[in-house]
Structure formats: C-alpha cells, structure tokens
Scaffold this motif. Structure first.
Motif, mmCIF file in Angstrom:
data_model
loop_
_atom_site.group_PDB
_atom_site.id
_atom_site.type_symbol
_atom_site.label_atom_id
_atom_site.label_comp_id
_atom_site.label_asym_id
_atom_site.label_seq_id
_atom_site.Cartn_x
_atom_site.Cartn_y
_atom_site.Cartn_z
ATOM 1 N N ALA A 1 43.590 32.989 27.326
ATOM 2 C CA ALA A 1 44.489 32.865 28.474
ATOM 3 C C ALA A 1 45.200 34.187 28.751
ATOM 4 N N ALA A 2 45.658 34.851 27.686
ATOM 5 C CA ALA A 2 46.314 36.150 27.863
ATOM 6 C C ALA A 2 45.341 37.174 28.432
ATOM 7 N N GLY A 3 44.098 37.151 27.954
ATOM 8 C CA GLY A 3 43.095 38.070 28.460
ATOM 9 C C GLY A 3 42.772 37.830 29.922
ATOM 10 N N LEU A 4 42.708 36.566 30.319
ATOM 11 C CA LEU A 4 42.449 36.238 31.719
ATOM 12 C C LEU A 4 43.581 36.724 32.620
ATOM 13 N N VAL A 5 44.809 36.582 32.138
ATOM 14 C CA VAL A 5 45.958 37.063 32.913
ATOM 15 C C VAL A 5 45.875 38.578 33.095
ATOM 16 N N ARG A 6 45.533 39.291 32.013
ATOM 17 C CA ARG A 6 45.414 40.753 32.117
ATOM 18 C C ARG A 6 44.283 41.155 33.052
ATOM 19 N N ALA A 7 43.139 40.473 32.948
ATOM 20 C CA ALA A 7 42.002 40.802 33.806
ATOM 21 C C ALA A 7 42.330 40.545 35.272
ATOM 22 N N ARG B 1 44.161 42.487 40.731
ATOM 23 C CA ARG B 1 45.155 42.585 41.788
ATOM 24 C C ARG B 1 45.574 44.035 42.023
ATOM 25 N N ARG B 2 45.654 44.835 40.954
ATOM 26 C CA ARG B 2 45.955 46.263 41.126
ATOM 27 C C ARG B 2 44.848 46.952 41.926
ATOM 28 N N ASP B 3 43.597 46.586 41.643
ATOM 29 C CA ASP B 3 42.479 47.166 42.396
ATOM 30 C C ASP B 3 42.559 46.781 43.877
ATOM 31 N N VAL B 4 42.954 45.532 44.136
ATOM 32 C CA VAL B 4 43.082 45.075 45.518
ATOM 33 C C VAL B 4 44.182 45.860 46.240
ATOM 34 N N ARG B 5 45.302 46.055 45.559
ATOM 35 C CA ARG B 5 46.396 46.826 46.170
ATOM 36 C C ARG B 5 45.964 48.264 46.440
#
Length: 304
Positions: free
Chosen positions: A98-104, A109-113
C-alpha cells in the motif's frame, strides 16, 4: 489456504519475473512490452488480492473479532496452524504494498504536473520548440499529445537525425507508452520481484519506439545514428554530425544496446514463448479467485 500464499505471493511472481527478464531481448519489442506488462499487472493484482484475503484472515484470528461476529477464531487459526506466521506476514506485506502504491501514484501525479507546464505553449503540428540551450526532447501525453524539443537539441542534429527523433517521440504517444510504464510501476510497488523489471520495461518502451520510428522512416541506420547523437548531446557533447564511435556510445548506458539492435537486421520470431508468462498470470488470477472462495468457506464453517 497456505498453498495460495505460496503460489500467488512467491511462485507466480518469481516465475513471471524470470521469464520476463529472459524474453525481454528475445521478442519484438512492442509485443514483448504489451504481453509482459499485462502478465506483470495480472500477477501483481492476484498477489494484492491474496494479501488482502490473508490480512482478513489475520483479523478473523483475533478473539475480539470472533466475539464481535459470532464465529470461532480458533477454527480460523487452525487452518494455518502449521504456519501461524503467514497471516501476519501478509499484513506486513500488504502495508508495504500500500505504501509503495501511494509512492508510485504520487510520482505519477508529479509527472502529470510536469507535463501540464507544456500544455499552454504554442504548438505546431503537435510540436513545441522550446527556446533552451539544453539538449532535450520528450513526449508529453494528454489530449492529442505533443512533442517538446529544445532549440539546443534541434541545433545539435541534422535534418535526418531530427526526423528520426520526432518519429521516435511520436511512437511514444501513439503507443500510449506512458500508461504501460505507469502500470509497470504500480505492479512493482506491489511485489519486490517486479521492481527490477521496471528498467526492462523502460528499455522495451524505448526499443518499441525505436522500431516504430525505423518502420516509419524505412531507415534503421538513420534512427540508430539519431539515438546515439541525441544521447551524446544530452550528456554534454555538442556539434555532433556523424555516427558516434563505440567508445562514445559506452558512455550512454542502454543506448549501445538500442543502437546495436537497430543496426542488426530484424530476425523472425515466434510468439509462443510469450504464452508462458501469460499462462502463469492467468493461473495466478484463477487461483486467487479460489483463495477468496476458500476464505469465504472457512469463515462460514467457523460459525457455530
């Protein structure tokens, strides 16, 4: 239920990781990319559902849960009495996943921005020519997509190399490669066996774009030269107007392998080896459904 843990969390992910590493350089890039990402995603989904099932079993093993829902927690614990650690190990692995999915997802989202910075710039035929001395070129997905090339990169390439570069970046957009990369990264966040595969997927993405560009231009050598030239100018070499030397190519990481592949005639290949990871993934999904069914039967049988 322990056999489900072994197959879906240990055996199937490891089998797909091994076959994916073996097949990555032995198949046509686009086919290998599509089938391997699908297999990895299916196996990761199966693993995640299995971990959730075992986490629910861990909760059902607690006396307070049995009292709350009126079933025998001892009966539930007895199912894996020989391996009492498996349920709680699954809880820990599920938390890490779950933590890994949140980081990914945060990285996505950073790439989208980052991509949105270029959506309002003047575009001509899907191309944004950015006034910047740095040598960079990349595809920006979203909407119809666009290609961003800096003036530094344009000045460093001749017309043939520049056409090959644009064809390569267009291939990323038409192939929706950003989606495949995202799926691979999310899958890698679920299971550690897939983490080392992300570089292979990134490599296959570039190889698939290389081959599509070579087909569009009908000139494999021109694309190979463009790849080497773009790689060199992006790390500081300037004024390159010819094919890079072997010593220069060694500085550019995966670039020599891509160039060598383009300079080698395409070989005939059989899609049959791709059946192996796909079959393992299908088996994993089917066995996961059986795991969920077994958990339901176990909880039902635990009621007095």
């Amino acid at each position: 239920m322990f056999d489900h843990f072994i197959w879906e969390v240990v055996v199937c992910p490891a089998a797909i990781a091994v076959t994916a590493r073996y097949l990555a350089d032995r198949m046509r890039p686009q086919a290998a990319l599509t089938f391997l990402v699908a297999a990895i995603a299916a196996a990761a989904a199966a693993c995640l559902v299995t971990l959730i099932a075992f986490a629910l079993k861990a909760a059902a093993e607690l006396p307070v849960t049995g009292e709350l829902f009126h079933f025998s927690d001892r009966y539930v614990r007895a199912d894996t009495a020989q391996v009492p650690w498996v349920s709680w190990l699954s809880v820990a692995m599920l938390a890490l996943a779950a933590a890994g999915l949140v980081r990914a997802w945060a990285r996505h989202r950073r790439d989208v921005r980052f991509a949105r910075r270029y959506t309002d710039l003047p575009v001509t035929d899907g191309l944004v020519l950015l006034d910047d001395d740095r040598a960079e070129a990349f595809a920006v997905p979203g909407g119809d997509g666009r290609i961003v090339v800096t003036t530094g990169m344009r000045a460093a390439l001749d017309d043939t190399q520049y056409a090959a570069l644009l064809a390569h970046e267009r291939a990323h957009l038409t192939g929706r490669h950003h989606r495949l990369v995202l799926i691979a990264r999310l899958s890698a966040a679920v299971h550690p066996a897939f983490r080392r595969l992300t570089r292979r997927i990134d490599y296959l993405v570039e190889r698939a774009a290389d081959e599509r560009a070579a087909t569009e231009l009908d000139d494999r050598r021109a694309v190979a030269h463009a790849i080497g030239a773009a790689a060199l100018v992006s790390v500081g070499a300037t004024g390159l107007r010819m094919a890079p030397s072997a010593s220069d190519l060694r500085r550019a990481g995966a670039v020599p392998r891509r160039v060598a592949s383009l300079l080698t005639p395409l070989r005939t290949w059989s899609p049959l080896p791709l059946v192996v990871p796909v079959a393992v993934a299908v088996f994993s999904l089917a066995w996961t459904a059986e795991c969920v069914w077994d958990l339901g039967e176990l909880l039902a049988a635990a009621h007095p």
